[in-house]
Design a protein around this motif. Sequence first.
Motif, PDB file in Angstrom:
ATOM      1  N   THR A 168      -8.145  -4.927 -11.070  1.00 53.53           N
ATOM      2  CA  THR A 168      -7.269  -5.950 -11.648  1.00 53.53           C
ATOM      3  C   THR A 168      -8.072  -7.226 -11.889  1.00 53.53           C
ATOM      4  O   THR A 168      -9.211  -7.355 -11.431  1.00 53.53           O
ATOM      5  CB  THR A 168      -6.103  -6.278 -10.698  1.00 53.53           C
ATOM      6  OG1 THR A 168      -6.632  -6.838  -9.501  1.00 53.53           O
ATOM      7  CG2 THR A 168      -5.267  -5.044 -10.388  1.00 53.53           C
ATOM      8  N   VAL A 176      -6.534  -3.607  -6.945  1.00 46.08           N
ATOM      9  CA  VAL A 176      -6.568  -2.355  -7.697  1.00 46.08           C
ATOM     10  C   VAL A 176      -5.145  -2.009  -8.104  1.00 46.08           C
ATOM     11  O   VAL A 176      -4.202  -2.281  -7.374  1.00 46.08           O
ATOM     12  CB  VAL A 176      -7.156  -1.219  -6.815  1.00 46.08           C
ATOM     13  CG1 VAL A 176      -7.034   0.124  -7.469  1.00 46.08           C
ATOM     14  CG2 VAL A 176      -8.606  -1.507  -6.468  1.00 46.08           C
ATOM     15  N   VAL A 177      -5.016  -1.408  -9.268  1.00 46.53           N
ATOM     16  CA  VAL A 177      -3.712  -0.930  -9.729  1.00 46.53           C
ATOM     17  C   VAL A 177      -3.847   0.544 -10.078  1.00 46.53           C
ATOM     18  O   VAL A 177      -4.878   0.978 -10.588  1.00 46.53           O
ATOM     19  CB  VAL A 177      -3.191  -1.758 -10.940  1.00 46.53           C
ATOM     20  CG1 VAL A 177      -4.077  -1.606 -12.144  1.00 46.53           C
ATOM     21  CG2 VAL A 177      -1.762  -1.400 -11.257  1.00 46.53           C
ATOM     22  N   THR A 178      -2.805   1.320  -9.761  1.00 42.04           N
ATOM     23  CA  THR A 178      -2.804   2.745 -10.051  1.00 42.04           C
ATOM     24  C   THR A 178      -2.025   3.014 -11.327  1.00 42.04           C
ATOM     25  O   THR A 178      -0.899   2.533 -11.486  1.00 42.04           O
ATOM     26  CB  THR A 178      -2.163   3.544  -8.896  1.00 42.04           C
ATOM     27  OG1 THR A 178      -2.900   3.297  -7.713  1.00 42.04           O
ATOM     28  CG2 THR A 178      -2.158   5.030  -9.191  1.00 42.04           C
ATOM     29  N   ARG A 217     -11.839   0.074   2.602  1.00 45.00           N
ATOM     30  CA  ARG A 217     -11.347  -0.972   1.698  1.00 45.00           C
ATOM     31  C   ARG A 217     -12.444  -1.995   1.411  1.00 45.00           C
ATOM     32  O   ARG A 217     -12.692  -2.357   0.271  1.00 45.00           O
ATOM     33  CB  ARG A 217     -10.134  -1.665   2.310  1.00 45.00           C
ATOM     34  CG  ARG A 217      -9.639  -2.843   1.459  1.00 45.00           C
ATOM     35  CD  ARG A 217      -8.881  -3.873   2.245  1.00 45.00           C
ATOM     36  NE  ARG A 217      -9.679  -4.401   3.328  1.00 45.00           N
ATOM     37  CZ  ARG A 217      -9.168  -4.969   4.418  1.00 45.00           C
ATOM     38  NH1 ARG A 217      -7.868  -5.076   4.570  1.00 45.00           N
ATOM     39  NH2 ARG A 217      -9.953  -5.430   5.364  1.00 45.00           N
ATOM     40  N   ARG A 266      -3.580  -6.474  -4.357  1.00 39.80           N
ATOM     41  CA  ARG A 266      -3.584  -6.625  -5.813  1.00 39.80           C
ATOM     42  C   ARG A 266      -4.998  -6.640  -6.399  1.00 39.80           C
ATOM     43  O   ARG A 266      -5.261  -7.288  -7.408  1.00 39.80           O
ATOM     44  CB  ARG A 266      -2.810  -7.858  -6.242  1.00 39.80           C
ATOM     45  CG  ARG A 266      -1.386  -7.885  -5.711  1.00 39.80           C
ATOM     46  CD  ARG A 266      -0.437  -8.571  -6.627  1.00 39.80           C
ATOM     47  NE  ARG A 266       0.871  -8.854  -6.110  1.00 39.80           N
ATOM     48  CZ  ARG A 266       1.769  -7.992  -5.675  1.00 39.80           C
ATOM     49  NH1 ARG A 266       1.478  -6.738  -5.605  1.00 39.80           N
ATOM     50  NH2 ARG A 266       2.970  -8.365  -5.279  1.00 39.80           N
ATOM     51  N   GLU A 306      -4.365  -1.927  -3.156  1.00 39.06           N
ATOM     52  CA  GLU A 306      -3.231  -2.150  -4.046  1.00 39.06           C
ATOM     53  C   GLU A 306      -2.340  -3.268  -3.513  1.00 39.06           C
ATOM     54  O   GLU A 306      -1.855  -4.089  -4.290  1.00 39.06           O
ATOM     55  CB  GLU A 306      -2.426  -0.863  -4.209  1.00 39.06           C
ATOM     56  CG  GLU A 306      -3.132   0.176  -5.046  1.00 39.06           C
ATOM     57  CD  GLU A 306      -2.379   1.501  -5.123  1.00 39.06           C
ATOM     58  OE1 GLU A 306      -1.312   1.640  -4.484  1.00 39.06           O
ATOM     59  OE2 GLU A 306      -2.878   2.391  -5.820  1.00 39.06           O
ATOM     60  N   GLN A 307      -2.134  -3.318  -2.196  1.00 43.90           N
ATOM     61  CA  GLN A 307      -1.317  -4.380  -1.596  1.00 43.90           C
ATOM     62  C   GLN A 307      -1.954  -5.748  -1.813  1.00 43.90           C
ATOM     63  O   GLN A 307      -1.249  -6.737  -1.978  1.00 43.90           O
ATOM     64  CB  GLN A 307      -1.128  -4.132  -0.105  1.00 43.90           C
ATOM     65  CG  GLN A 307      -0.172  -3.028   0.204  1.00 43.90           C
ATOM     66  CD  GLN A 307      -0.061  -2.767   1.702  1.00 43.90           C
ATOM     67  OE1 GLN A 307      -0.886  -3.205   2.492  1.00 43.90           O
ATOM     68  NE2 GLN A 307       0.978  -2.038   2.079  1.00 43.90           N
ATOM     69  N   LEU A 315      -7.067   2.716  -0.196  1.00 42.46           N
ATOM     70  CA  LEU A 315      -6.667   2.399  -1.569  1.00 42.46           C
ATOM     71  C   LEU A 315      -5.313   1.697  -1.591  1.00 42.46           C
ATOM     72  O   LEU A 315      -5.079   0.800  -2.400  1.00 42.46           O
ATOM     73  CB  LEU A 315      -6.648   3.664  -2.415  1.00 42.46           C
ATOM     74  CG  LEU A 315      -8.026   4.289  -2.654  1.00 42.46           C
ATOM     75  CD1 LEU A 315      -7.897   5.656  -3.298  1.00 42.46           C
ATOM     76  CD2 LEU A 315      -8.908   3.380  -3.483  1.00 42.46           C
ATOM     77  N   ARG A 316      -4.433   2.089  -0.667  1.00 40.32           N
ATOM     78  CA  ARG A 316      -3.131   1.415  -0.560  1.00 40.32           C
ATOM     79  C   ARG A 316      -3.325  -0.049  -0.158  1.00 40.32           C
ATOM     80  O   ARG A 316      -2.662  -0.940  -0.687  1.00 40.32           O
ATOM     81  CB  ARG A 316      -2.248   2.145   0.459  1.00 40.32           C
ATOM     82  CG  ARG A 316      -0.854   1.585   0.592  1.00 40.32           C
ATOM     83  CD  ARG A 316      -0.048   2.294   1.675  1.00 40.32           C
ATOM     84  NE  ARG A 316      -0.716   2.369   2.955  1.00 40.32           N
ATOM     85  CZ  ARG A 316      -0.822   1.356   3.825  1.00 40.32           C
ATOM     86  NH1 ARG A 316      -0.288   0.190   3.546  1.00 40.32           N
ATOM     87  NH2 ARG A 316      -1.438   1.510   4.978  1.00 40.32           N
ATOM     88  N   ARG A 351      -7.280   4.785 -10.858  1.00 35.74           N
ATOM     89  CA  ARG A 351      -7.114   3.426 -10.314  1.00 35.74           C
ATOM     90  C   ARG A 351      -8.074   2.498 -11.030  1.00 35.74           C
ATOM     91  O   ARG A 351      -9.224   2.847 -11.270  1.00 35.74           O
ATOM     92  CB  ARG A 351      -7.371   3.429  -8.814  1.00 35.74           C
ATOM     93  CG  ARG A 351      -6.252   4.113  -8.061  1.00 35.74           C
ATOM     94  CD  ARG A 351      -6.483   4.057  -6.564  1.00 35.74           C
ATOM     95  NE  ARG A 351      -5.339   4.584  -5.852  1.00 35.74           N
ATOM     96  CZ  ARG A 351      -5.148   5.871  -5.597  1.00 35.74           C
ATOM     97  NH1 ARG A 351      -6.021   6.756  -5.990  1.00 35.74           N
ATOM     98  NH2 ARG A 351      -4.080   6.260  -4.942  1.00 35.74           N
TER      99      ARG A 351
END
Length: 113
Positions: free
Chosen positions: A77, A66-68, A18, A64, A61-62, A57-58, A74
């Motif tokens: 943001t 990166v967005v899938t 990450r 915020r 995303e958590q 990657l999760r 991906r």
Amino acid sequence: MLTTKPLRSKKKMAEQVRDAVSDYIREHGLKAGDRIPTEAELCAAFGLSRPSVREALRLLEQERLVVTVHGRGRFVTAVAALNVARPISVFESITKMLAALGYAANTLLLAPR
């Protein structure tokens, strides 16, 4: 092509990946809407299994960063494009903050004479 530094730390592997992807976004000046490397590219770059990369990657995303977009990939943001030295969501002691700025914190007991 994604180039990497060796991942050696006491952090979990997913956290290291990450951080490496976050560094990649910053170092390459990616802006909101730019695509990040695919899972397969990240697996090859770090020599890791897909589950480790997916967990990293999760985490992104958590946070915020990166967005899938299913079927497309991906993407960075607007939050990730910001260059914040100390995000408000990260807790840091005052002593550590002062030490990073070159100050030494002391505790003094003030008592009446």
